[in-house]
Design a protein around this motif. Structure first.
Motif, PDB file in Angstrom:
ATOM      1  N   ARG A 136    -105.322 -27.075  -2.499  1.00 24.53           N
ATOM      2  CA  ARG A 136    -104.812 -26.343  -3.661  1.00 24.53           C
ATOM      3  C   ARG A 136    -105.562 -25.031  -3.854  1.00 24.53           C
ATOM      4  NH1 ARG A 136    -104.771 -31.642  -6.045  1.00 24.53           N
ATOM      5  NH2 ARG A 136    -106.669 -31.169  -7.219  1.00 24.53           N
ATOM      6  N   ARG A 137    -106.875 -25.055  -3.631  1.00 27.66           N
ATOM      7  CA  ARG A 137    -107.651 -23.820  -3.749  1.00 27.66           C
ATOM      8  C   ARG A 137    -107.247 -22.814  -2.690  1.00 27.66           C
ATOM      9  NH1 ARG A 137    -112.601 -23.786  -6.370  1.00 27.66           N
ATOM     10  NH2 ARG A 137    -112.518 -21.585  -5.822  1.00 27.66           N
ATOM     11  N   LEU A 138    -106.937 -23.302  -1.486  1.00 26.21           N
ATOM     12  CA  LEU A 138    -106.541 -22.395  -0.416  1.00 26.21           C
ATOM     13  C   LEU A 138    -105.198 -21.729  -0.718  1.00 26.21           C
ATOM     14  CD1 LEU A 138    -107.540 -24.500   2.715  1.00 26.21           C
ATOM     15  CD2 LEU A 138    -108.658 -22.443   1.876  1.00 26.21           C
ATOM     16  N   LYS A 139    -104.293 -22.485  -1.346  1.00 23.82           N
ATOM     17  CA  LYS A 139    -102.976 -21.932  -1.669  1.00 23.82           C
ATOM     18  C   LYS A 139    -103.053 -20.885  -2.774  1.00 23.82           C
ATOM     19  CE  LYS A 139    -100.163 -25.958  -0.353  1.00 23.82           C
ATOM     20  NZ  LYS A 139     -99.270 -27.028  -0.865  1.00 23.82           N
ATOM     21  N   THR A 140    -103.984 -21.076  -3.708  1.00 23.70           N
ATOM     22  CA  THR A 140    -104.145 -20.129  -4.824  1.00 23.70           C
ATOM     23  C   THR A 140    -105.605 -19.745  -4.901  1.00 23.70           C
ATOM     24  OG1 THR A 140    -102.461 -21.481  -5.947  1.00 23.70           O
ATOM     25  CG2 THR A 140    -103.483 -19.738  -7.225  1.00 23.70           C
ATOM     26  N   PRO A 141    -106.068 -18.851  -4.020  1.00 23.14           N
ATOM     27  CA  PRO A 141    -107.507 -18.579  -3.885  1.00 23.14           C
ATOM     28  C   PRO A 141    -108.162 -18.007  -5.124  1.00 23.14           C
ATOM     29  CG  PRO A 141    -106.198 -16.994  -2.632  1.00 23.14           C
ATOM     30  CD  PRO A 141    -105.262 -18.064  -3.071  1.00 23.14           C
ATOM     31  N   GLY A 142    -107.411 -17.382  -6.018  1.00 23.44           N
ATOM     32  CA  GLY A 142    -108.026 -16.808  -7.209  1.00 23.44           C
ATOM     33  C   GLY A 142    -108.248 -17.805  -8.327  1.00 23.44           C
ATOM     34  N   ARG A 235    -107.316 -17.736   8.634  1.00 22.05           N
ATOM     35  CA  ARG A 235    -108.157 -18.334   9.664  1.00 22.05           C
ATOM     36  C   ARG A 235    -109.178 -19.230   8.977  1.00 22.05           C
ATOM     37  NH1 ARG A 235    -109.562 -13.205  13.714  1.00 22.05           N
ATOM     38  NH2 ARG A 235    -107.384 -12.692  14.257  1.00 22.05           N
ATOM     39  N   ILE A 236    -109.195 -20.500   9.347  1.00 18.01           N
ATOM     40  CA  ILE A 236    -110.046 -21.480   8.674  1.00 18.01           C
ATOM     41  C   ILE A 236    -110.824 -22.286   9.703  1.00 18.01           C
ATOM     42  CG2 ILE A 236    -110.067 -23.538   7.200  1.00 18.01           C
ATOM     43  CD1 ILE A 236    -107.539 -22.497   5.872  1.00 18.01           C
ATOM     44  N   VAL A 237    -112.116 -22.424   9.465  1.00 16.51           N
ATOM     45  CA  VAL A 237    -112.970 -23.293  10.275  1.00 16.51           C
ATOM     46  C   VAL A 237    -113.486 -24.416   9.373  1.00 16.51           C
ATOM     47  CG1 VAL A 237    -115.077 -23.479  11.644  1.00 16.51           C
ATOM     48  CG2 VAL A 237    -113.661 -21.417  11.801  1.00 16.51           C
ATOM     49  N   ILE A 238    -113.238 -25.661   9.766  1.00 18.96           N
ATOM     50  CA  ILE A 238    -113.713 -26.824   9.029  1.00 18.96           C
ATOM     51  C   ILE A 238    -114.903 -27.397   9.789  1.00 18.96           C
ATOM     52  CG2 ILE A 238    -113.153 -29.140   8.204  1.00 18.96           C
ATOM     53  CD1 ILE A 238    -110.225 -28.257   8.084  1.00 18.96           C
ATOM     54  N   ILE A 252    -103.506 -29.047   6.153  1.00 18.78           N
ATOM     55  CA  ILE A 252    -103.335 -27.633   6.477  1.00 18.78           C
ATOM     56  C   ILE A 252    -102.369 -27.470   7.633  1.00 18.78           C
ATOM     57  CG2 ILE A 252    -104.501 -25.590   7.393  1.00 18.78           C
ATOM     58  CD1 ILE A 252    -106.988 -26.462   5.843  1.00 18.78           C
ATOM     59  N   ALA A 253    -102.528 -28.289   8.681  1.00 21.13           N
ATOM     60  CA  ALA A 253    -101.647 -28.196   9.844  1.00 21.13           C
ATOM     61  C   ALA A 253    -100.204 -28.510   9.484  1.00 21.13           C
ATOM     62  CB  ALA A 253    -102.143 -29.144  10.940  1.00 21.13           C
ATOM     63  N   LEU A 261    -106.462 -22.727  12.757  1.00 16.73           N
ATOM     64  CA  LEU A 261    -107.361 -23.781  12.302  1.00 16.73           C
ATOM     65  C   LEU A 261    -108.257 -24.270  13.435  1.00 16.73           C
ATOM     66  CD1 LEU A 261    -108.190 -25.862  10.092  1.00 16.73           C
ATOM     67  CD2 LEU A 261    -106.333 -27.310  10.960  1.00 16.73           C
ATOM     68  N   LYS A 262    -109.542 -24.394  13.146  1.00 24.12           N
ATOM     69  CA  LYS A 262    -110.481 -24.990  14.090  1.00 24.12           C
ATOM     70  C   LYS A 262    -111.360 -25.981  13.341  1.00 24.12           C
ATOM     71  CE  LYS A 262    -110.684 -20.991  17.204  1.00 24.12           C
ATOM     72  NZ  LYS A 262    -109.803 -21.625  18.211  1.00 24.12           N
ATOM     73  N   VAL A 263    -111.664 -27.111  13.993  1.00 23.51           N
ATOM     74  CA  VAL A 263    -112.531 -28.130  13.414  1.00 23.51           C
ATOM     75  C   VAL A 263    -113.756 -28.282  14.304  1.00 23.51           C
ATOM     76  CG1 VAL A 263    -112.731 -30.532  12.676  1.00 23.51           C
ATOM     77  CG2 VAL A 263    -110.527 -29.349  12.467  1.00 23.51           C
ATOM     78  N   VAL A 264    -114.945 -28.150  13.713  1.00 16.87           N
ATOM     79  CA  VAL A 264    -116.204 -28.299  14.443  1.00 16.87           C
ATOM     80  C   VAL A 264    -116.766 -29.682  14.135  1.00 16.87           C
ATOM     81  CG1 VAL A 264    -118.524 -27.391  14.820  1.00 16.87           C
ATOM     82  CG2 VAL A 264    -116.639 -25.829  14.275  1.00 16.87           C
ATOM     83  N   GLU A 265    -116.978 -30.479  15.181  1.00 21.26           N
ATOM     84  CA  GLU A 265    -117.468 -31.844  15.012  1.00 21.26           C
ATOM     85  C   GLU A 265    -118.548 -32.140  16.048  1.00 21.26           C
ATOM     86  OE1 GLU A 265    -118.488 -35.557  14.378  1.00 21.26           O
ATOM     87  OE2 GLU A 265    -117.253 -34.425  12.961  1.00 21.26           O
ATOM     88  N   HIS A 266    -119.659 -32.720  15.592  1.00 20.75           N
ATOM     89  CA  HIS A 266    -120.797 -32.980  16.468  1.00 20.75           C
ATOM     90  C   HIS A 266    -120.465 -34.012  17.546  1.00 20.75           C
ATOM     91  CE1 HIS A 266    -124.947 -33.491  17.733  1.00 20.75           C
ATOM     92  NE2 HIS A 266    -124.826 -34.799  17.552  1.00 20.75           N
ATOM     93  N   SER A 267    -119.739 -35.058  17.166  1.00 15.56           N
ATOM     94  CA  SER A 267    -119.420 -36.134  18.106  1.00 15.56           C
ATOM     95  C   SER A 267    -118.239 -35.740  18.990  1.00 15.56           C
ATOM     96  CB  SER A 267    -119.091 -37.425  17.339  1.00 15.56           C
ATOM     97  OG  SER A 267    -118.470 -38.370  18.179  1.00 15.56           O
TER      98      SER A 267
END
Length: 283
Positions: A136-142, A235-238, A252-253, A261-267
């Motif tokens: 919801r915040r992403l859709k209405t950033p203000g 452009r979003i990085v999670i 989001i997808a 969209l990119k997701v950073v995961e340690h495993s």
């Protein structure tokens, strides 16, 4: 009223504490003797040790006289079975379960929770709620908060009036339409930590937080009127692919395919699993 809370972790103990302060008879069940003891000693509740899905444990917890069962253990499956046992063997009238795995939460499987299947009245998922809040915040950033109402026809927006560009500042509520604020209803103003419902003669001051209601197709214009024209993220990085990260990425997808969209995961194993779920190549 008598309530059984299955699970004495952070969620379960918080629920039990709030219910107890309202004078409700609460029994907390947990497989961990330490957590059960802590609940028993810390709050005005009864703590007992046992597997929440076992019939004899629920019987000892007083399920035959309970009005509600709230299953919030760490295991989705235990929560589901606890609700089934409470319904089938003890006829507990209301059953609430915490479900975390997104596979159980897909709309196409909602029939699973019918009364003649897995009889769960309400499903709660803190991880999904967090993900939904971020979306919801992403859709209405203000806006610092936004909630769709009336099947999405109107929106409740929480907005900081902290810049001179907010056209509400200095305006009496009764003069909003003439000031260009037609179609806006100011429901609540928060000033210096105190919330109040504005009257006709009240004015918005710089630094106030306001909650306004408007039609969905007017949200962009209303945000501009309130001095917020932030651009929607493209452009979003999670960082982190746990339950919250995966639920957020999935939403989001699904609802914003234009976002990179990119997701950073340690495993590596988890990263590959997320890639399969989202049908996107792993890094």
């Amino acid at each position: 009223m008598r309530v059984i809370v299955c699970g004495a972790g952070q969620v379960g103990s918080t629920i039990a504490r709030h219910l107890a302060t309202e004078g409700i008879d609460v029994t907390v069940v947990d497989i961990s003797p330490e957590l059960a003891r802590r609940a028993d000693e810390s709050y005005d509740v009864r703590g007992m040790v046992g597997h929440a899905a076992h019939p004899e444990v629920l019987e000892r917890a007083g399920a035959q006289d309970a009005d509600m069962l709230i299953a919030v253990t760490r295991s989705d499956e235990v929560n589901m079975v606890a609700c089934q046992v409470a319904y089938s063997l003890f006829n507990v009238r209301r059953r609430i379960a915490r479900v975390r795995h997104h596979g159980y939460l897909e709309p196409i499987w909602k029939g699973l929770y019918a009364s003649d299947q897995l009889p769960i009245d309400v499903i709660i998922s803190p991880e999904v709620e967090v993900a939904n809040g971020i979306v919801r915040r992403l859709k209405t950033p203000g806006a610092f908060d936004t909630v769709a109402l009336a099947d999405g026809r109107v929106h409740l927006l929480g907005v900081h009036c902290n810049t001179g560009g907010c056209s509400l500042i200095g305006q009496r509520m009764k003069e909003l339409s003439r000031a260009g604020g037609s179609g806006i209803v100011v429901g609540v103003i928060v000033r210096d930590g105190q919330a109040f419902v504005p009257r006709a003669e009240d004015r918005v001051q710089q630094g106030d937080d306001v909650y306004v209601i408007t039609e969905t197709d007017r949200v962009d214009r209303v945000m501009a009127f309130l001095g917020h024209e932030e651009q929607v993220a493209r452009r979003i990085v999670i960082v982190g692919g746990g339950n919250v990260g995966l639920n957020l990425a999935t939403r989001i997808a699904r609802h914003a395919p234009y976002v990179s969209l990119k997701v950073v995961e340690h495993s590596r194993e988890r990263a590959e699993y997320i890639s399969r779920e989202l049908r996107m190549p792993p890094w």
